[in-house]
Design a protein around this motif. Structure first.
Motif, short mmCIF file in Angstrom:
data_model
loop_
_atom_site.label_atom_id
_atom_site.label_comp_id
_atom_site.label_asym_id
_atom_site.label_seq_id
_atom_site.Cartn_x
_atom_site.Cartn_y
_atom_site.Cartn_z
N THR A 43 17.16 9.66 43.61
CA THR A 43 16.10 10.60 43.85
C THR A 43 14.87 9.72 43.61
O THR A 43 15.00 8.73 42.90
N PRO A 44 13.70 10.08 44.12
CA PRO A 44 12.57 9.22 43.74
C PRO A 44 12.40 9.24 42.22
O PRO A 44 12.67 10.26 41.58
N ILE A 45 12.01 8.13 41.67
CA ILE A 45 11.68 8.06 40.25
C ILE A 45 10.28 8.64 40.09
O ILE A 45 9.35 8.25 40.81
N GLU A 46 10.14 9.61 39.20
CA GLU A 46 8.84 10.26 39.02
C GLU A 46 7.99 9.44 38.06
O GLU A 46 8.44 9.07 36.98
N ILE A 56 7.02 5.59 33.93
CA ILE A 56 8.15 6.45 34.29
C ILE A 56 8.09 7.78 33.55
O ILE A 56 8.24 7.82 32.33
N TYR A 57 7.88 8.84 34.30
CA TYR A 57 7.88 10.20 33.74
C TYR A 57 9.31 10.70 33.68
O TYR A 57 9.73 11.33 32.72
N GLU A 58 10.08 10.43 34.73
CA GLU A 58 11.49 10.84 34.80
C GLU A 58 12.22 9.77 35.61
O GLU A 58 11.82 9.49 36.73
N ASN A 60 14.23 6.82 33.80
CA ASN A 60 14.47 5.54 33.10
C ASN A 60 15.81 4.92 33.49
O ASN A 60 15.89 3.71 33.73
N CYS A 61 16.87 5.75 33.56
CA CYS A 61 18.19 5.22 33.90
C CYS A 61 18.20 4.64 35.32
O CYS A 61 18.76 3.57 35.57
N GLU A 62 17.53 5.36 36.22
CA GLU A 62 17.47 4.89 37.61
C GLU A 62 16.73 3.57 37.72
O GLU A 62 17.12 2.66 38.45
N MET A 63 15.64 3.44 36.97
CA MET A 63 14.85 2.21 36.99
C MET A 63 15.68 1.05 36.44
O MET A 63 15.71 -0.05 37.02
N LEU A 64 16.36 1.28 35.32
CA LEU A 64 17.18 0.21 34.72
C LEU A 64 18.32 -0.18 35.66
O LEU A 64 18.57 -1.36 35.89
N GLU A 77 7.77 8.71 43.14
CA GLU A 77 6.92 9.85 43.45
C GLU A 77 5.84 9.88 42.38
O GLU A 77 6.14 9.99 41.19
N ILE A 78 4.60 9.72 42.81
CA ILE A 78 3.48 9.71 41.87
C ILE A 78 3.06 11.14 41.59
O ILE A 78 2.75 11.90 42.51
#
Length: 129
Positions: A43-46, A56-58, A60-64, A77-78
């Motif tokens: 999903t887009p990382i918020e 990162i608002y929502e 962290n796992c996806e970014m890592l 998604e900004i």
């Protein structure tokens, strides 16, 4: 209400944490890495934007996970920071980043197997005025 300002593609190395690594659930991270390897991530990382950085608002796992599998770009998604209560105040945001601290950036680098290109100054301990 719609909090989104825009979506764009950026390197996962350009996304910075708003929380310490302890708040990242290891089981969820492992599941997310598995998904990422099957190309089922994102999903887009918020994120919220401050200075010229994305926090990162929502997601962290996806970014890592994106960094671990060396994904060159992720969709973000900004969000409109002014609609996010606590995060709308610059001073509160900067104080939170100094509490999150430089060690957290190194934790993210270690777990995500990447290096940030720069460290936003707010992660350094806040100087007393």
């Amino acid at each position: 209400k719609n909090m989104s300002i825009e979506k764009k593609m950026v390197s996962p190395k350009q996304l910075y944490p708003l929380t310490k690594i302890e708040y990242v659930n290891p089981e969820k991270l492992n599941l997310t890495i598995d998904e990422a390897k099957k190309d089922k991530l994102f999903t887009p990382i918020e994120v919220i934007e401050y200075g010229k950085y994305y926090f990162i608002y929502e997601g962290n796992c996806e970014m890592l996970a994106a960094n671990i599998i060396k994904k060159p770009y992720v969709e973000i998604e900004i969000l409109d920071r002014r609609k996010l209560g606590f995060w709308k105040n610059d001073n509160d945001l900067e104080c939170q980043l100094s509490l999150v601290g430089m060690n957290t950036l190194h934790d993210f680098e270690e777990i995500g197997e990447f290096k940030y290109l720069e460290y936003p100054k707010w992660y350094y301990p806040k100087k007393e005025n």
